[in-house]
Design a protein around this motif. Structure first.
Motif, short mmCIF file in Angstrom:
data_model
loop_
_atom_site.label_atom_id
_atom_site.label_comp_id
_atom_site.label_asym_id
_atom_site.label_seq_id
_atom_site.Cartn_x
_atom_site.Cartn_y
_atom_site.Cartn_z
N THR A 27 4.02 2.82 7.81
CA THR A 27 3.48 1.96 9.70
C THR A 27 4.87 1.59 9.58
O THR A 27 5.14 1.77 10.75
N ARG A 50 6.73 -17.90 9.65
CA ARG A 50 5.14 -17.71 10.70
C ARG A 50 3.94 -18.92 10.85
O ARG A 50 4.31 -19.48 9.79
N HIS A 59 -1.51 -5.83 -0.16
CA HIS A 59 -1.48 -4.39 -0.39
C HIS A 59 -1.32 -4.59 -1.57
O HIS A 59 -0.89 -5.00 -2.68
N GLU A 109 -11.93 -14.14 4.55
CA GLU A 109 -12.18 -12.66 4.49
C GLU A 109 -10.51 -12.51 4.02
O GLU A 109 -9.97 -12.91 4.31
N ARG A 113 -4.65 -3.58 2.02
CA ARG A 113 -4.68 -2.52 2.00
C ARG A 113 -4.21 -0.95 0.97
O ARG A 113 -3.12 -2.39 0.59
N SER A 135 4.16 -7.74 8.54
CA SER A 135 5.68 -7.01 9.40
C SER A 135 6.36 -7.88 8.80
O SER A 135 6.93 -9.80 8.78
N SER A 173 -0.86 -0.86 10.63
CA SER A 173 -2.47 -0.73 10.38
C SER A 173 -3.39 -0.96 11.07
O SER A 173 -3.34 -2.40 11.57
N ARG A 188 -7.48 -5.33 15.18
CA ARG A 188 -6.15 -4.72 15.72
C ARG A 188 -6.20 -3.35 15.50
O ARG A 188 -6.62 -2.62 14.43
N SER A 218 -8.03 -11.65 16.37
CA SER A 218 -7.98 -12.13 14.91
C SER A 218 -7.15 -13.16 15.11
O SER A 218 -6.21 -13.20 15.83
N GLY A 220 -3.97 -14.02 13.73
CA GLY A 220 -2.81 -13.78 13.80
C GLY A 220 -2.45 -12.83 15.07
O GLY A 220 -1.22 -12.42 15.77
N GLN A 221 -3.65 -11.90 16.04
CA GLN A 221 -3.44 -11.43 16.80
C GLN A 221 -3.44 -12.06 18.11
O GLN A 221 -3.88 -11.90 19.02
O1 TXA Z 1 0.99 -1.97 8.75
C1 TXA Z 1 0.48 -3.15 8.69
O2 TXA Z 1 -0.41 -3.29 8.57
C2 TXA Z 1 2.12 -4.12 7.60
C3 TXA Z 1 2.35 -3.56 6.98
C4 TXA Z 1 3.76 -4.13 5.88
O3 TXA Z 1 1.29 -3.01 5.85
N1 TXA Z 1 1.61 -4.97 8.09
C5 TXA Z 1 1.19 -6.05 9.03
O4 TXA Z 1 1.41 -7.19 8.66
O5 TXA Z 1 0.94 -5.92 10.08
P1 TXA Z 1 1.24 -8.50 9.76
O6 TXA Z 1 1.01 -9.85 8.98
O7 TXA Z 1 2.06 -8.29 10.85
O8 TXA Z 1 -0.22 -8.60 10.54
C6 TXA Z 1 -1.55 -8.90 9.91
C7 TXA Z 1 -2.99 -8.62 10.95
C8 TXA Z 1 -2.45 -10.16 11.60
O9 TXA Z 1 -2.92 -10.14 13.41
C9 TXA Z 1 -3.82 -10.67 11.06
O10 TXA Z 1 -4.10 -11.50 12.28
C10 TXA Z 1 -4.52 -9.63 10.69
O11 TXA Z 1 -4.12 -8.45 10.44
N2 TXA Z 1 -5.21 -9.99 9.33
C11 TXA Z 1 -5.12 -10.66 8.16
N3 TXA Z 1 -5.59 -10.62 7.18
C12 TXA Z 1 -6.91 -10.61 8.41
C13 TXA Z 1 -8.29 -11.65 7.40
N4 TXA Z 1 -8.63 -12.57 6.48
N5 TXA Z 1 -8.66 -12.21 9.16
C14 TXA Z 1 -8.73 -11.87 10.49
N6 TXA Z 1 -7.34 -11.03 10.10
C15 TXA Z 1 -6.92 -11.11 9.84
#
Ligand code: TXA
Ligand code: MG
Length: 326
Positions: A27, A50, A59, A109, A113, A135, A173, A188, A218, A220-221
């Motif tokens: 990704t 962050r 992962h 949660e 992945r 990322s 993803s 997302r 979410s 982080g979104q």
């Molecule tokens: O493709 C990807 O998912 C990449 C590669 C490195 O695996 N990772 C990625 O991570 O995009 P990041 O941190 O940039 O984005 C993760 C997203 C964020 O929007 C975050 O809020 C959401 O996933 N997320 C992660 N854990 C969560 C949780 N427990 N509940 C709700 N949202 C979650």
């Protein structure tokens, strides 16, 4: 500067002793740390600037490791895993106690992945630990799809970058929550499309806010994300658009009328798969080159176009606010 390498053993060892390792996935590049070590995870947040309310994806090398970190809350999970792992799908699952609060921002949660990239899988197997990885970009900025992108932004903050070449999928993803009845909510949109998910789940919906300018689905979104330095404007109809001087263009398949200082055609054959693979790198080139404003056309709202439009909309919201010297 970080060392760019293809030595998975070296990088696995670094992860095991609590260091940060950026690594290529199919990704985008991730910035990894031992997910079970809160201090190592804290280093990710510091390196990226962050905020801690934004949870991380964990992962794994193999789906069989899921029960070590999470529970399976729906009979549809094994089918999704079978169909889409390894690959660009993140499943939100009830977390086990071994996962530190910092990883999930205190949420019940955890995002899990299994990536598809062979070098990433080799790294995860060799490390033998779950690896938390967002990322590998500074918070809010354009996601990296090559080792050099990571070096440019984070090279002075991390030691190792595992070079997996250019990311094949090119966008992040899909983040999915599924309930016991098989109702899926996409938090997302990403590399696995809604149409793909519909082949397995009886019902799939986009979380509220993903299509309109609403609050984050979410944590982080944030609407402001993937931001270039230059202002980015989305142009739905070029013929109705007034001429802008000193503009650069980001388009799917054919150059629009008008004069552009530079133009990126993402996929001459209109393939959304190709467009996704080229998207972030093209956005970076336009941001780094000449011109004052980026004009981008929206993608068709199906398949990977849904995820691409999501990235475009967030990029437009956060654009132009970062100083040129940053
Ligand atoms: O493709 C990807 O998912 C990449 C590669 C490195 O695996 N990772 C990625 O991570 O995009 P990041 O941190 O940039 O984005 C993760 C997203 C964020 O929007 C975050 O809020 C959401 O996933 N997320 C992660 N854990 C969560 C949780 N427990 N509940 C709700 N949202 C979650
Ligand atoms: Mg990100």
């Amino acid at each position: 500067m970080a060392t760019i390498t293809t030595d998975t053993g070296l990088c696995a060892q670094a992860l095991r002793v609590g260091k940060l390792v950026a690594f290529g996935t199919e990704t985008v590049y991730g910035l990894g740390a031992n997910a079970l070590d809160p201090q190592a995870v804290a280093r990710i947040f510091a390196a990226k600037d962050r905020p801690e309310f934004d949870p991380l994806i964990v992962h794994l090398a193999h789906a069989k490791q899921v029960p070590t970190i999470a529970d399976v809350n729906s009979p549809y999970i094994p089918t999704l895993v079978e169909r889409f792992w390894p690959g660009p799908l993140t499943l939100l699952l009830p977390r086990k106690d071994c996962i530190p609060d910092l990883v999930t921002s205190g949420l019940p949660e955890v995002g899990v992945r299994v990536p598809r990239h062979p070098l990433a899988l080799e790294l995860l197997s060799a490390a033998g630990i779950p690896v938390a990885a967002p990322s590998a970009n500074l918070f809010g900025r354009i996601s990296p799809t090559t080792a050099q992108h990571v070096q440019d932004q984070l090279g002075n903050r991390i030691d190792w970058i595992l070079d997996g070449g250019s990311c094949q999928v090119g966008i992040e993803s899909t983040v999915l929550r599924v309930d016991a009845d098989g109702h899926g909510t996409v938090l997302r949109p990403g590399g696995v499309t809604l149409e793909d998910l519909q082949t397995v789940l009886p019902q799939v919906t986009l979380a509220p806010g993903l299509l309109e300018s609403q609050a984050a689905a979410s944590p982080g979104q944030l609407l402001k994300h993937y931001a270039p330095r230059k202002p980015l404007r989305i142009v739905s109809d070029w013929s109705a658009h007034p001429t802008v001087t000193n503009a650069v263009g980001l388009v799917l398949d054919s150059p629009p009328p008008g004069t552009f200082v530079a133009i990126e055609v993402l996929a001459p054959d209109s393939s959304l798969v190709t467009a996704a693979a080229n998207f972030f790198a093209a956005l970076r080139r336009l941001d780094a080159g000449p011109g004052e404003v980026i004009l981008a056309e929206p993608f068709p709202q199906y398949g990977l176009g849904i995820a691409l439009n999501d990235r475009l909309r967030r990029a437009a919201t956060g654009s132009g606010e970062i100083s040129r010297t940053d």
